[in-house]
Design an enzyme around this catalytic site. Structure first.
Site, PDB file in Angstrom:
ATOM      1  N   GLU A  31     -62.895 114.002  -5.166  1.00  0.00           N
ATOM      2  CA  GLU A  31     -61.923 113.531  -6.150  1.00  0.00           C
ATOM      3  C   GLU A  31     -62.360 112.170  -6.695  1.00  0.00           C
ATOM      4  O   GLU A  31     -62.781 111.292  -5.928  1.00  0.00           O
ATOM      5  CB  GLU A  31     -60.565 113.416  -5.452  1.00  0.00           C
ATOM      6  CG  GLU A  31     -59.400 113.921  -6.226  1.00  0.00           C
ATOM      7  CD  GLU A  31     -59.427 115.421  -6.538  1.00  0.00           C
ATOM      8  OE1 GLU A  31     -59.909 115.802  -7.618  1.00  0.00           O
ATOM      9  OE2 GLU A  31     -58.952 116.206  -5.701  1.00  0.00           O
ATOM     10  N   THR A  33     -64.916 111.618  -8.232  1.00  0.00           N
ATOM     11  CA  THR A  33     -66.371 111.514  -8.120  1.00  0.00           C
ATOM     12  C   THR A  33     -67.053 111.961  -9.412  1.00  0.00           C
ATOM     13  O   THR A  33     -68.189 111.591  -9.662  1.00  0.00           O
ATOM     14  CB  THR A  33     -66.892 112.407  -6.974  1.00  0.00           C
ATOM     15  OG1 THR A  33     -66.251 113.681  -7.097  1.00  0.00           O
ATOM     16  CG2 THR A  33     -66.567 111.813  -5.620  1.00  0.00           C
ATOM     17  N   ASP A  34     -66.346 112.749 -10.223  1.00  0.00           N
ATOM     18  CA  ASP A  34     -67.043 113.346 -11.381  1.00  0.00           C
ATOM     19  C   ASP A  34     -67.542 112.302 -12.367  1.00  0.00           C
ATOM     20  O   ASP A  34     -68.711 112.301 -12.751  1.00  0.00           O
ATOM     21  CB  ASP A  34     -66.203 114.450 -12.064  1.00  0.00           C
ATOM     22  CG  ASP A  34     -64.835 114.044 -12.541  1.00  0.00           C
ATOM     23  OD1 ASP A  34     -64.415 112.882 -12.297  1.00  0.00           O
ATOM     24  OD2 ASP A  34     -64.154 114.887 -13.173  1.00  0.00           O
ATOM     25  N   SER A  65     -46.186 127.318 -29.966  1.00  0.00           N
ATOM     26  CA  SER A  65     -46.127 127.224 -28.507  1.00  0.00           C
ATOM     27  C   SER A  65     -44.873 127.947 -28.014  1.00  0.00           C
ATOM     28  O   SER A  65     -43.756 127.544 -28.343  1.00  0.00           O
ATOM     29  CB  SER A  65     -46.065 125.751 -28.079  1.00  0.00           C
ATOM     30  OG  SER A  65     -45.533 125.676 -26.774  1.00  0.00           O
ATOM     31  N   GLY A 120     -50.994 118.273 -11.301  1.00  0.00           N
ATOM     32  CA  GLY A 120     -52.388 117.987 -10.967  1.00  0.00           C
ATOM     33  C   GLY A 120     -53.242 119.240 -10.962  1.00  0.00           C
ATOM     34  O   GLY A 120     -54.291 119.288 -10.325  1.00  0.00           O
ATOM     35  N   SER A 122     -54.300 120.636 -13.805  1.00  0.00           N
ATOM     36  CA  SER A 122     -55.063 120.634 -15.059  1.00  0.00           C
ATOM     37  C   SER A 122     -54.580 121.618 -16.105  1.00  0.00           C
ATOM     38  O   SER A 122     -55.352 122.415 -16.656  1.00  0.00           O
ATOM     39  CB  SER A 122     -56.546 120.889 -14.793  1.00  0.00           C
ATOM     40  OG  SER A 122     -57.056 119.814 -14.128  1.00  0.00           O
ATOM     41  N   GLU A 156     -59.940 115.106 -24.478  1.00  0.00           N
ATOM     42  CA  GLU A 156     -59.161 114.170 -23.652  1.00  0.00           C
ATOM     43  C   GLU A 156     -59.513 112.726 -24.014  1.00  0.00           C
ATOM     44  O   GLU A 156     -58.629 111.882 -24.159  1.00  0.00           O
ATOM     45  CB  GLU A 156     -59.473 114.361 -22.157  1.00  0.00           C
ATOM     46  CG  GLU A 156     -59.038 115.662 -21.563  1.00  0.00           C
ATOM     47  CD  GLU A 156     -57.553 115.717 -21.218  1.00  0.00           C
ATOM     48  OE1 GLU A 156     -56.866 114.674 -21.226  1.00  0.00           O
ATOM     49  OE2 GLU A 156     -57.079 116.838 -20.956  1.00  0.00           O
ATOM     50  N   ASP A 168     -62.438 119.199 -14.534  1.00  0.00           N
ATOM     51  CA  ASP A 168     -61.354 120.139 -14.846  1.00  0.00           C
ATOM     52  C   ASP A 168     -61.799 121.175 -15.872  1.00  0.00           C
ATOM     53  O   ASP A 168     -61.570 122.379 -15.706  1.00  0.00           O
ATOM     54  CB  ASP A 168     -60.134 119.391 -15.386  1.00  0.00           C
ATOM     55  CG  ASP A 168     -59.649 118.327 -14.428  1.00  0.00           C
ATOM     56  OD1 ASP A 168     -60.088 118.327 -13.266  1.00  0.00           O
ATOM     57  OD2 ASP A 168     -58.838 117.485 -14.851  1.00  0.00           O
ATOM     58  N   TYR A 220     -55.621 105.629 -14.302  1.00  0.00           N
ATOM     59  CA  TYR A 220     -56.851 106.419 -14.143  1.00  0.00           C
ATOM     60  C   TYR A 220     -58.024 105.696 -14.832  1.00  0.00           C
ATOM     61  O   TYR A 220     -59.088 105.509 -14.238  1.00  0.00           O
ATOM     62  CB  TYR A 220     -56.635 107.807 -14.764  1.00  0.00           C
ATOM     63  CG  TYR A 220     -57.830 108.721 -14.671  1.00  0.00           C
ATOM     64  CD1 TYR A 220     -57.938 109.646 -13.638  1.00  0.00           C
ATOM     65  CD2 TYR A 220     -58.863 108.669 -15.612  1.00  0.00           C
ATOM     66  CE1 TYR A 220     -59.042 110.497 -13.549  1.00  0.00           C
ATOM     67  CE2 TYR A 220     -59.965 109.504 -15.525  1.00  0.00           C
ATOM     68  CZ  TYR A 220     -60.044 110.417 -14.498  1.00  0.00           C
ATOM     69  OH  TYR A 220     -61.131 111.249 -14.409  1.00  0.00           O
TER      70      TYR A 220
HETATM   71  C1  GLA Z   1     -58.414 114.293 -13.242  1.00  0.00           C
HETATM   72  C2  GLA Z   1     -59.594 114.240 -14.217  1.00  0.00           C
HETATM   73  C3  GLA Z   1     -60.877 114.744 -13.568  1.00  0.00           C
HETATM   74  C4  GLA Z   1     -61.124 114.092 -12.218  1.00  0.00           C
HETATM   75  C5  GLA Z   1     -59.850 114.116 -11.365  1.00  0.00           C
HETATM   76  C6  GLA Z   1     -60.011 113.344 -10.093  1.00  0.00           C
HETATM   77  O1  GLA Z   1     -58.088 115.617 -12.953  1.00  0.00           O
HETATM   78  O2  GLA Z   1     -59.328 114.986 -15.378  1.00  0.00           O
HETATM   79  O3  GLA Z   1     -61.971 114.547 -14.426  1.00  0.00           O
HETATM   80  O4  GLA Z   1     -61.605 112.780 -12.376  1.00  0.00           O
HETATM   81  O5  GLA Z   1     -58.741 113.611 -12.051  1.00  0.00           O
HETATM   82  O6  GLA Z   1     -60.972 113.921  -9.280  1.00  0.00           O
END
Ligand code: GLA
Length: 383
Positions: A31, A33-34, A65, A120, A122, A156, A168, A220
């Site tokens: 998490e 780390t991307d 929608s 969370g 996505s 995003e 994601d 974030y």
């Molecule tokens: C969100 C972001 C991802 C990633 C996670 C944490 O989901 O969209 O790119 O950084 O948080 O791992």
């Protein structure tokens, strides 16, 4: 969901059109780390977005929608951005496709989703990937799945204000039933790992705190800035460091006095987390779910105390998991609310869920939600 989309589409825009689907995601470990060039280990889930699209011969998009019962019409130039946040995702995907030289003209669409919002999982990446995939297909562009994931990620960044990594959208595009995917976010090399915890006596379950804390996106972005500062400081001594994930723990020590205590803690978490992904993959190859689970607890500790993206509700759920002998538990995704992901022995599952439900409700005055994880396919045609 499919039938509702078909019916609404027929009543608003008539015959024809093609159905597409895409997925939300879980992440077993790796998490934050991307965007640091490290590893992630996500999988797509059986909750996602479904959309029907049809080229309409104009230069406008008409989008409906079903979840918001709202129709929005917008043009395809930069100044045409709609104000509704759900429509900005679609608009962003159109713009990012066009910026890369892809063809995008007017189309009609009806869509709906079943990814719980703010959990969370996505939901936004599912929406972006669904439309990136669909637009690529209906206009016969030939972007590959990585390019489609990047179209979602840039949406995003440029239209929704979150400087996210690639995880994601990658999971949502590349997801495969029954498999987690380990991605090296620096080289973009990836590997599918068949993942069947049930066959080994375990279940993977999400507990949704149903809280979403304010300012999550600015917090974030701040985490990301901390990491970049730490990486720059280390790179002065070790020029081979491009991303924080390239740094060794001892190199971070060398710059301790040159960066803030806060940046140090953030970087300490990330360097540890990159290694944990590899350790979990090794453990799973030996079917050692207990070691994998223990790593998840370490991640939770890091996300809570070092990276500071957990919250009271998630720490509470994590402690309950420990008390119920759950093998692994941690906050999942970006943090600041949403779910914990839990790896639990089958025979302990019922007790864990009922204790977590009761204790959480007693403490916070609302029930958490529980989702069993089913690892599924990512973006695709849905007919
Ligand atoms: C969100 C972001 C991802 C990633 C996670 C944490 O989901 O969209 O790119 O950084 O948080 O791992």
């Amino acid at each position: 969901m499919k039938q509702k989309i078909q019916d609404k589409f027929a009543s608003l825009y008539g015959e024809g059109g093609v159905l597409y689907a895409s997925a939300g995601r879980i992440n077993l470990i790796g998490e934050h780390t991307d965007y640091n060039g490290g590893y992630v280990f996500p999988g797509a889930i059986d909750k996602g977005i479904m959309a029907k699209l049809k080229v309409n011969g104009t230069s406008k998009v008409r989008a409906y929608s079903l979840d918001y019962n709202e129709e929005v019409e917008f043009g395809l130039n930069e100044e045409d951005a709609p104000s509704q946040s759900w429509a900005r995702y679609i608009f962003g995907v159109c713009r990012e496709t066009a910026k890369r030289g892809g063809k995008v003209e007017g189309f009609d669409t009806v869509f709906a989703g079943d990814v719980p919002l703010g959990a969370g999982l996505s939901s936004s990446a599912a929406l972006e990937s669904c439309f990136a995939f669909a637009i690529n297909d209906i206009f016969s562009n030939d972007f590959n799945l990585f390019e489609l994931a990047k179209i979602g990620q840039s949406t995003e960044h440029n239209y929704c204000g979150v400087k996210c990594g690639i995880m994601d959208q990658f999971a949502s595009c590349f997801g495969k039933q029954g498999c987690l995917i380990r991605l090296n976010c620096k080289t973009l090399e990836y590997k599918y790992f068949p993942f069947d915890p049930e066959a080994h006596g375990y279940k993977l379950v999400l507990i949704d705190s149903c809280v979403k804390h304010e300012l999550a996106s600015s917090a974030y972005n701040k985490r990301r800035e901390s990491c970049e500062r730490a990486a720059r400081a280390i790179a002065k001594l070790h020029p081979e460091v491009e991303y924080l994930s390239d740094a060794k723990r001892v190199w971070l020590e060398e710059v301790r006095t040159q960066i803030s205590e806060e940046d140090f803690l953030r970087a300490e978490y990330v360097i540890g987390e990159v290694q944990r992904v590899l350790d979990v993959c090794d453990a799973l190859e030996r079917n050692d779910y207990e070691t994998a689970g223990e790593m998840m607890y370490q991640t939770h500790f890091g996300m809570s105390r070092l990276y500071e993206v957990s919250c009271e509700e998630l720490d509470f759920l994590n402690r309950i998991a420990r008390k119920c002998d759950v093998s692994g538990s941690r906050v999942m995704g970006g943090g600041f609310g949403g779910c914990t992901i839990n790896l639990v022995k089958k025979e302990l599952y019922d007790n864990f869920i009922s204790v977590a439900r009761a204790r959480f409700t007693e403490q916070f005055g609302h029930e958490p939600k529980v989702y069993d994880v089913v690892i599924s396919d990512g973006a695709r045609r849905a007919e």
